[in-house]
Design a protein around this motif. Structure first.
Motif, short mmCIF file in Angstrom:
data_model
loop_
_atom_site.label_atom_id
_atom_site.label_comp_id
_atom_site.label_asym_id
_atom_site.label_seq_id
_atom_site.Cartn_x
_atom_site.Cartn_y
_atom_site.Cartn_z
N ALA C 59 13.90 -13.52 5.76
CA ALA C 59 13.17 -12.48 5.03
C ALA C 59 13.24 -12.76 3.54
N PRO C 60 12.11 -12.63 2.84
CA PRO C 60 12.14 -12.86 1.40
C PRO C 60 12.95 -11.77 0.72
N HIS C 61 13.47 -12.11 -0.44
CA HIS C 61 14.35 -11.20 -1.16
C HIS C 61 13.63 -9.90 -1.53
N GLY C 62 14.26 -8.79 -1.23
CA GLY C 62 13.75 -7.51 -1.70
C GLY C 62 12.71 -6.86 -0.81
N LEU C 63 12.12 -7.61 0.12
CA LEU C 63 11.10 -7.00 0.98
C LEU C 63 11.42 -7.24 2.44
N PRO C 64 12.32 -6.43 3.02
CA PRO C 64 12.59 -6.57 4.45
C PRO C 64 11.37 -6.12 5.28
N LEU C 65 11.42 -6.36 6.56
CA LEU C 65 10.27 -6.10 7.42
C LEU C 65 9.74 -4.67 7.27
N HIS C 66 10.64 -3.66 7.27
CA HIS C 66 10.13 -2.28 7.21
C HIS C 66 9.41 -2.02 5.90
N ALA C 67 9.86 -2.70 4.81
CA ALA C 67 9.20 -2.50 3.52
C ALA C 67 7.80 -3.12 3.52
N ILE C 68 7.67 -4.30 4.13
CA ILE C 68 6.36 -4.95 4.13
C ILE C 68 5.39 -4.20 5.04
N LEU C 69 5.91 -3.63 6.13
CA LEU C 69 5.03 -2.84 7.00
C LEU C 69 4.56 -1.58 6.27
N THR C 70 5.47 -0.96 5.53
CA THR C 70 5.10 0.20 4.73
C THR C 70 4.03 -0.21 3.71
N TYR C 71 4.29 -1.33 3.04
CA TYR C 71 3.35 -1.85 2.03
C TYR C 71 1.95 -2.00 2.64
N SER C 72 1.86 -2.67 3.79
CA SER C 72 0.55 -2.94 4.40
C SER C 72 -0.14 -1.64 4.81
N ALA C 73 0.64 -0.72 5.40
CA ALA C 73 0.03 0.53 5.86
C ALA C 73 -0.50 1.33 4.68
N VAL C 74 0.32 1.45 3.61
CA VAL C 74 -0.13 2.22 2.45
C VAL C 74 -1.32 1.51 1.79
N ALA C 75 -1.30 0.18 1.75
CA ALA C 75 -2.43 -0.56 1.17
C ALA C 75 -3.72 -0.25 1.93
N LEU C 76 -3.63 -0.20 3.27
CA LEU C 76 -4.83 0.10 4.05
C LEU C 76 -5.30 1.53 3.80
N LEU C 77 -4.35 2.46 3.70
CA LEU C 77 -4.73 3.86 3.42
C LEU C 77 -5.41 3.95 2.05
N MET C 78 -4.85 3.25 1.06
CA MET C 78 -5.47 3.25 -0.26
C MET C 78 -6.86 2.63 -0.20
N GLY C 79 -7.00 1.61 0.64
CA GLY C 79 -8.28 0.94 0.78
C GLY C 79 -9.38 1.88 1.25
N LEU C 80 -9.01 2.90 2.07
CA LEU C 80 -10.01 3.87 2.53
C LEU C 80 -10.73 4.50 1.33
N VAL C 81 -10.00 4.66 0.23
CA VAL C 81 -10.57 5.28 -0.96
C VAL C 81 -11.06 4.22 -1.95
N LEU C 82 -10.23 3.21 -2.17
CA LEU C 82 -10.53 2.24 -3.24
C LEU C 82 -11.62 1.24 -2.85
N ASP C 83 -11.82 1.01 -1.57
CA ASP C 83 -12.82 0.02 -1.18
C ASP C 83 -14.23 0.60 -1.10
N VAL C 84 -14.39 1.90 -1.37
CA VAL C 84 -15.72 2.49 -1.34
C VAL C 84 -16.43 2.16 -2.65
N ASP C 85 -17.65 1.63 -2.54
CA ASP C 85 -18.43 1.43 -3.77
C ASP C 85 -19.16 2.74 -4.05
N GLN C 86 -18.54 3.60 -4.85
CA GLN C 86 -19.09 4.95 -5.02
C GLN C 86 -20.24 4.99 -6.01
N VAL C 87 -20.62 3.86 -6.57
CA VAL C 87 -21.73 3.85 -7.53
C VAL C 87 -22.93 3.08 -6.97
#
Lengths: 264, 335, 271
Positions: C59-87
């Motif tokens: 495992a890379p330093h500072g990012l154990p498996l549970h942290a990377i899974l959290t990272y990916s899940a939150v990134a996808l949730l953010m993507g629901l909002v940030l990936d919309v081209d609202q203009v």
């Protein structure tokens, strides 16, 4: 039919020449699109050197097989992806009054299509074949075109299915996007990393694994492939592609009858 | 020879009922209500080869539904359609070879390329022999004056030029029947006349059958003798345009130019219908008073310099039928 | 000559534009279900990928498996909002010329697009709730302390406005050229890769990381995400949020300049 197809390409080339700047922009996009995918692989495998026994070189070749099949699909069958749009704005009716098979009529709609992505893919495939140390013999040279054609047919079949769904639900943009994304994700890594259920799905239901995983396993002389199938099944991809396309076409005909029944 | 025939044609659509507002929009995510709508019903007519017919009706009357069934795009719910001997929805491709279609609001030309390229593609699609293609193109160019803009990208053409291109495109494969949907919409007078002339020529020279749907009744008056009126999904009149005018347009207007400035002009048997200086308009029912009698009464009472009779135009007749309905037609009128 | 009086600002039309946008998005229910479905599938896929990678490697330093899974899940949730081209409606309106009628209305046109875009995004944001519930069935998402969450929320909002400005600028290029999709897609892909939506930027070679953290793409995804998983600790909140704020100011000014130049083009040259 050949004459129609020839005219289709004549107009594509003329359009590309008419819009030289756009054409260059889209070619740049193709570079960024595939470049970022390969860069992601590189970053991941920079931190984690091995993925189920596959290293970056293997995965670069795996991507090359998919990329070439995908680029060939986009070059030959780009119009299929536009069916939802045609249905929505009524242009599809115009296709229905042509004296052609409707799917063929969709495929030969000229657009801003140019084989830039395909050229890029072929160059990339050539480089990664060398980079991954694939043995290039007569058998390889003979088999690769068929394997790529098989991958192209698999992708076409998927797109025909998505297009058919547009006859029911007019706006299927999200579905189309998702299917493309899933196809990319599922073809990016060796399917051995997935659970058994997913592996079965990728082999027998939506056979993405035949676009690149099984053929790559064979060409890279991996000792075993997922699901315990012999690596040589990779050479079956054209057969799988044709079968899957047959199923998709039957669904298309069914959807077309429905469309003619209710309009939209 | 009968070329188009419909028997008891009927089409029913099912559509979603939308409730208004935000909550309605969210609710529609989960459940939907449907309602059935009869688009057309009891549509019966037949067309002879070489006829031009105006297929008229207000918006939403069922015109385009009928056209879609005739072109093989929609399958009827019940009833029979036969176009040039075949059932369009069952033999869509053959039917495609027999027909040409022009939608006034939607071009089939390739936006980015010169007209010529679109024609080349259509030649391949409809498998038109090369010599026939060249001959047709030359002929169409003569009538429609296409040569001037044959090499210009379609997106740079004026609407009138583009429509000429669209007409040529629809006729390249010598279709037996052409369907024209609002072919002159938005065009100026000159372009309208060019298009009408082209339709008339094709019909005269090649015996092309023409089905014309339009809101511009001048198209109809210029091109057709027969019209079919459809309203609320059913045919309410099928017959000669002239007879419709004869039977239904019962009122005429007598236009009199007075020699002196008479303050009030009153003539027995006619109602005043506007006055502009010395020009007076008198409306009368020709079944109640003969024009001759009326003119004599005018001449007896006033000194005039000019006199004429205005016939009602088809526009006002059709508008009256739409608003008052078919029942308002004189009972004598046979359908 | 009548005196030109600027009408008083009224919020009501903009609220109405926003509501209309929400209703419009909700019409496409098939799209809604597919986006939630795809979200779940992608989380499931990412979990399998990360699990496979962590199983066979250190495992890379500072990012154990549970942290990377959290990272990916939150990134996808953010993507629901940030990936919309609202203009994107700006592009559409420039393309078909209907922008002219917006200029004829007694409203501020950029605010109209902001209201319309916000409505669209709010609808997509409402999908976060069901998506989050689904995500919790598939992966375990770490919940950090209140202070960290507050910093994350602030950083996310800054990231959203950075994204809005980028989309606004990209759509404004349609004032000059009608073909903007290629450029837009190029930017989208660069954002996904260089913004850390797909792979945390800390996995990149160290030499590259410094350059990447300075780009506006990192201000959209990477900064809030690294705050969430604790890679950026409280001692670095000020500098991380500061860089985001600087980008926001720069891009907002650029938006104003480009909008003025573009709309002058419409008004003076008639499009």
């Amino acid at each position: 039919m050949l004459a129609v197809y020839g005219q289709h390409w004549r107009i594509n080339v003329l359009t590309a020449l008419e819009y030289r700047e756009n054409f260059l922009l889209w070619a740049a996009f193709a570079v960024v699109y595939h470049g970022s995918a390969i860069a992601t692989l590189w970053v991941v495998l920079h931190t984690f050197p091995s993925m189920n026994g596959w290293d970056f070189r293997d995965m670069a070749f795996l991507y090359g097989l998919w990329m070439t099949a995908h680029a060939l699909h986009d070059t030959l069958f780009f119009g299929v992806g536009n069916v939802p749009e045609y249905v929505r704005d009524g242009e599809f009716d115009r296709l229905l009054i042509r004296p052609l098979d409707t799917l063929f009529a969709v495929i030969v709609i000229p657009g801003q299509i140019f084989p830039d992505e395909l050229i890029l893919a072929l160059v990339y495939l050539g480089i990664t074949t060398w980079y991954a140390g694939v043995r290039v013999d007569a058998a390889f040279v003979f088999c690769v075109p068929f394997v790529i054609l098989g991958g192209t047919l698999i992708e076409l079949a998927i797109n025909v299915i998505v297009a058919t769904i547009a006859f029911w639900f007019v706006r299927v943009d999200a579905l189309r996007w998702i299917v493309l994304q899933l196809e990319q994700e599922f073809t990016r890594y060796p399917i051995g990393i997935y659970t058994r259920g997913v592996r079965l799905f990728l082999t027998f239901v939506f056979p993405f694994a035949f676009m690149n995983y099984f053929p790559a396993t064979y060409f890279l002389h991996k000792p075993e492939s997922a699901l315990g199938l012999p690596p040589a099944v990779g050479l079956l991809s054209p057969v799988i592609g044709l079968t899957f396309l047959g199923v998709a076409y039957a669904f298309w005909r069914f959807g077309l009858d429905r469309y003619k029944g209710v309009g939209h | 020879m009968t070329i188009i025939e419909t028997v008891d044609l009927k089409k029913v659509f099912r559509s979603v009922v939308r409730r208004p507002g935000l909550s309605g929009a969210f609710a529609a995510l989960f459940s939907r209500e449907f309602e059935e709508k009869v688009a057309v019903e009891n549509v019966n007519f037949s067309l002879q080869e070489g006829e031009i017919v105006g297929y008229l009706g207000p918006n939403g009357a069922g015109k385009s539904t009928t056209i879609k069934m005739l072109t093989g795009i929609l399958v009827p719910t019940s009833g029979v359609v036969r176009v040039a001997g075949i059932v369009p929805s069952e033999h869509r491709q053959q039917n495609g070879q027999n027909i040409g279609v022009v939608f006034g609001q939607r071009s089939q030309l390739y936006w980015d390329l010169p007209l010529r390229e679109s024609f080349e593609l259509l030649r391949a699609i409809y498998d038109v022999p090369r010599d026939r293609f060249a001959q047709n193109l030359r002929h169409f160019s003569d009538i429609l004056d296409l040569d001037r803009f044959m090499g210009t990208p379609v997106r740079q053409l004026s609407l009138g030029e583009r429509m000429r291109g669209d007409f040529a495109a629809a006729m390249l494969h010598d279709p037996k029947i052409v369907f024209l949907d609002e072919p002159t919409i938005g065009l100026d007078v000159v372009a309208k006349e060019a298009i009408r002339e082209f339709i008339a020529t094709m019909n005269r020279e090649r015996g092309t059958t023409v089905v014309l749907t339009t809101h511009d009744l001048a198209d109809v008056e210029r091109l057709t003798r027969r019209i079919i009126l459809i309203d609320e999904g059913t045919v309410i009149y099928d017959g000669l345009l002239a007879r419709l005018r004869e039977e239904y347009g019962t009122h005429r207007i007598l236009v009199v130019t007075l020699a002196e400035n008479y303050p009030d002009v009153e003539v027995e048997g006619a109602q005043p219908n506007g006055r502009d200086g010395n020009i007076v308009r008198l409306r009368f029912n020709r079944h109640e008073v003969a024009a001759e009698t009326l003119i004599r009464r005018v001449l007896d009472a006033y000194r005039i310099t000019d006199i004429s009779i205005e016939e009602p135009d088809i526009d006002s007749i059709v508008r009256r039928i739409y608003t008052e309905g078919y029942n308002a037609l004189p009972a004598a009128l046979p359908i | 000559m009548a005196l030109a009086v600027r009408p008083p600002f009224r919020l009501e039309p903009y609220l109405e534009f926003g509501k209309k946008a929400i209703a419009r998005e909700a019409t496409y229910r098939f799209d809604v279900f597919t986006s939630i479905g795809s979200f779940a599938l992608r989380i499931y896929l990412l979990r399998m990928v990360w699990v496979a990678l962590y199983a066979r490697n250190a495992a890379p330093h500072g990012l154990p498996l549970h942290a990377i899974l959290t990272y990916s899940a939150v990134a996808l949730l953010m993507g629901l909002v940030l990936d919309v081209d609202q203009v994107s409606s700006l592009y559409t309106k420039l393309h078909d010329g209907s922008i002219v009628s917006d200029f004829m209305r007694p409203i501020s046109v950029p605010l109209y697009f902001f209201a319309d875009g916000t409505g669209e995004v709010l609808f997509h944001a409402s999908l976060i709730v069901p998506s989050l519930v689904l995500a919790l069935f598939i992966v375990h998402i770490d919940v950090p302390s209140g202070g960290t969450l507050a910093a994350f929320a602030l950083s996310f909002v800054l990231g959203y406005f950075v994204g809005f400005c980028i989309n606004f600028i990209l759509n404004c290029t349609a004032f000059w050229t009608l073909e903007i999709h290629a450029v837009q897609l190029i930017v989208t892909w660069l954002t996904d890769l260089l913004g850390g939506e797909l792979v945390p930027l800390v996995f990149f070679p160290v030499a590259l990381q410094h350059a990447l953290f300075a780009l506006p793409f990192a201000a959209m995804f990477s900064t809030p995400l690294l705050i969430y998983v604790g890679e950026i600790g409280p001692d670095r909140y000020a500098s991380a949020l500061g860089i985001q704020a600087i980008w926001l100011v720069v891009l907002a000014l650029a938006s104003v300049v480009i909008w003025r130049a573009g709309s002058r083009r419409i008004v003076v040259q008639g499009g």
